[in-house]
Design a protein around this motif. Structure first.
Motif, short mmCIF file in Angstrom:
data_model
loop_
_atom_site.label_atom_id
_atom_site.label_comp_id
_atom_site.label_asym_id
_atom_site.label_seq_id
_atom_site.Cartn_x
_atom_site.Cartn_y
_atom_site.Cartn_z
N GLU A 73 23.60 -5.91 1.33
CA GLU A 73 23.80 -4.22 1.17
C GLU A 73 24.35 -4.59 -0.62
N GLU A 74 25.05 -5.82 -0.90
CA GLU A 74 25.30 -5.35 -1.60
C GLU A 74 24.52 -5.13 -3.38
N ILE A 75 22.97 -5.73 -2.92
CA ILE A 75 21.93 -5.80 -3.94
C ILE A 75 22.30 -4.28 -4.70
N PHE A 76 22.49 -3.76 -5.57
CA PHE A 76 22.05 -2.14 -6.44
C PHE A 76 20.32 -2.00 -5.63
N GLY A 77 20.67 -0.66 -5.11
CA GLY A 77 19.19 -0.40 -5.17
C GLY A 77 18.67 -0.47 -3.90
N PHE A 78 19.45 -1.61 -2.96
CA PHE A 78 18.91 -1.90 -1.39
C PHE A 78 18.81 -1.20 -0.97
N TYR A 79 19.19 -0.17 -0.17
CA TYR A 79 18.50 0.95 0.46
C TYR A 79 17.11 1.33 0.51
N GLU A 80 16.99 1.65 -0.98
CA GLU A 80 15.85 2.94 -2.06
C GLU A 80 15.00 1.03 -1.29
N ILE A 81 15.08 0.31 -2.13
CA ILE A 81 13.68 -0.78 -1.66
C ILE A 81 13.40 -1.09 -0.37
N GLU A 82 14.49 -1.14 0.65
CA GLU A 82 14.18 -0.97 2.30
C GLU A 82 13.22 0.22 2.54
N GLY A 83 13.65 0.78 1.90
CA GLY A 83 12.95 2.70 2.09
C GLY A 83 11.49 2.05 1.92
N PHE A 84 11.79 1.79 0.75
CA PHE A 84 10.21 2.08 0.16
C PHE A 84 9.07 0.94 1.08
N PHE A 85 9.86 -0.60 1.49
CA PHE A 85 8.59 -1.49 2.14
C PHE A 85 8.77 -1.35 3.93
N GLY A 86 9.55 -0.29 3.41
CA GLY A 86 9.34 0.13 5.16
C GLY A 86 8.43 1.08 5.50
N PHE A 87 8.10 2.28 4.43
CA PHE A 87 7.16 2.94 4.09
C PHE A 87 6.32 1.90 4.65
N CYS A 88 6.07 1.68 3.71
CA CYS A 88 4.55 0.71 2.82
C CYS A 88 4.22 0.33 3.74
N LEU A 89 5.17 -0.59 5.42
CA LEU A 89 4.90 -1.70 6.30
C LEU A 89 3.82 -0.03 7.62
N ALA A 90 4.89 0.89 7.27
CA ALA A 90 4.81 1.92 8.62
C ALA A 90 3.11 2.63 8.24
N VAL A 91 2.88 2.45 6.54
CA VAL A 91 1.09 3.50 7.15
C VAL A 91 -0.04 2.03 7.09
N LEU A 92 0.67 1.00 6.34
CA LEU A 92 -0.34 -0.13 5.99
C LEU A 92 -0.51 -0.92 7.81
N ALA A 93 0.50 -0.35 8.64
CA ALA A 93 0.25 -0.72 10.28
C ALA A 93 -0.76 0.02 10.83
N GLY A 94 -1.08 1.41 10.58
CA GLY A 94 -2.54 2.24 10.77
C GLY A 94 -3.37 1.98 10.81
N TRP A 95 -3.46 0.79 9.59
CA TRP A 95 -5.36 0.00 9.79
C TRP A 95 -5.66 -0.57 10.62
N PRO A 96 -4.74 -1.46 11.54
CA PRO A 96 -4.84 -2.61 12.53
C PRO A 96 -4.70 -1.84 13.67
N LEU A 97 -4.11 -0.54 13.92
CA LEU A 97 -3.87 0.41 15.09
C LEU A 97 -5.08 1.26 14.95
N ARG A 98 -5.70 1.63 13.92
CA ARG A 98 -7.07 2.69 14.21
C ARG A 98 -7.94 1.25 15.27
N LYS A 99 -8.22 0.50 14.09
CA LYS A 99 -9.38 -0.55 14.79
C LYS A 99 -8.49 -0.73 16.69
N LEU A 100 -7.66 -1.11 16.98
CA LEU A 100 -7.54 -1.05 18.34
C LEU A 100 -7.47 0.40 19.39
N LEU A 101 -7.18 1.02 18.78
CA LEU A 101 -7.13 2.26 19.67
C LEU A 101 -8.59 3.31 19.54
#
Length: 115
Positions: A73-101
């Motif tokens: 958390e001491e890294i400058f911009g940590f929360y912005e970086i974490e939010g960006f990668f979390g959003f990317c993970l949520a979007v990219l998780a849609g591809w395998p979920l689509r194949k599953l469902l």
């Protein structure tokens, strides 16, 4: 010499009339108030709003003292970086979920049981 034809007074030009859509244009009446959402500026506005918010929060982090609980958390911009990668993970998780469902288009139209 004078012109023998009488001059007609100038009439103001009419504004271009908007064409009202017919009742048979395929648009549901309750959808008409939301047609502005298809305009070019309405499609681009969320990008600029989120970009401005992200840059504003990054600037706020520069001036606001933080109380970090972990070393990451001491890294400058940590929360912005974490939010960006979390959003990317949520979007990219849609591809395998689509194949599953995924179900075929006639899944509910088929006769018989699928047990």
């Amino acid at each position: 010499m004078t012109d023998a034809t009488p001059k007609t007074p100038k009439t103001p030009k009419k504004k271009a009339e908007t064409v009202k859509p017919d009742a048979d244009d395929g648009i549901h009446p309750l959808a008409r108030p939301f047609l502005w959402l298809d305009s070019k500026w309405a499609r681009r506005a969320p990008f600029w709003i989120f970009l401005t918010a992200a840059l504003g929060l990054l600037a706020w982090e520069f001036f606001h003292p933080r109380h970090a609980y972990s070393k990451w958390e001491e890294i400058f911009g940590f929360y912005e970086i974490e939010g960006f990668f979390g959003f990317c993970l949520a979007v990219l998780a849609g591809w395998p979920l689509r194949k599953l469902l995924w179900r075929s288009e006639d899944y509910y139209d088929r006769e018989g049981s699928d047990d």
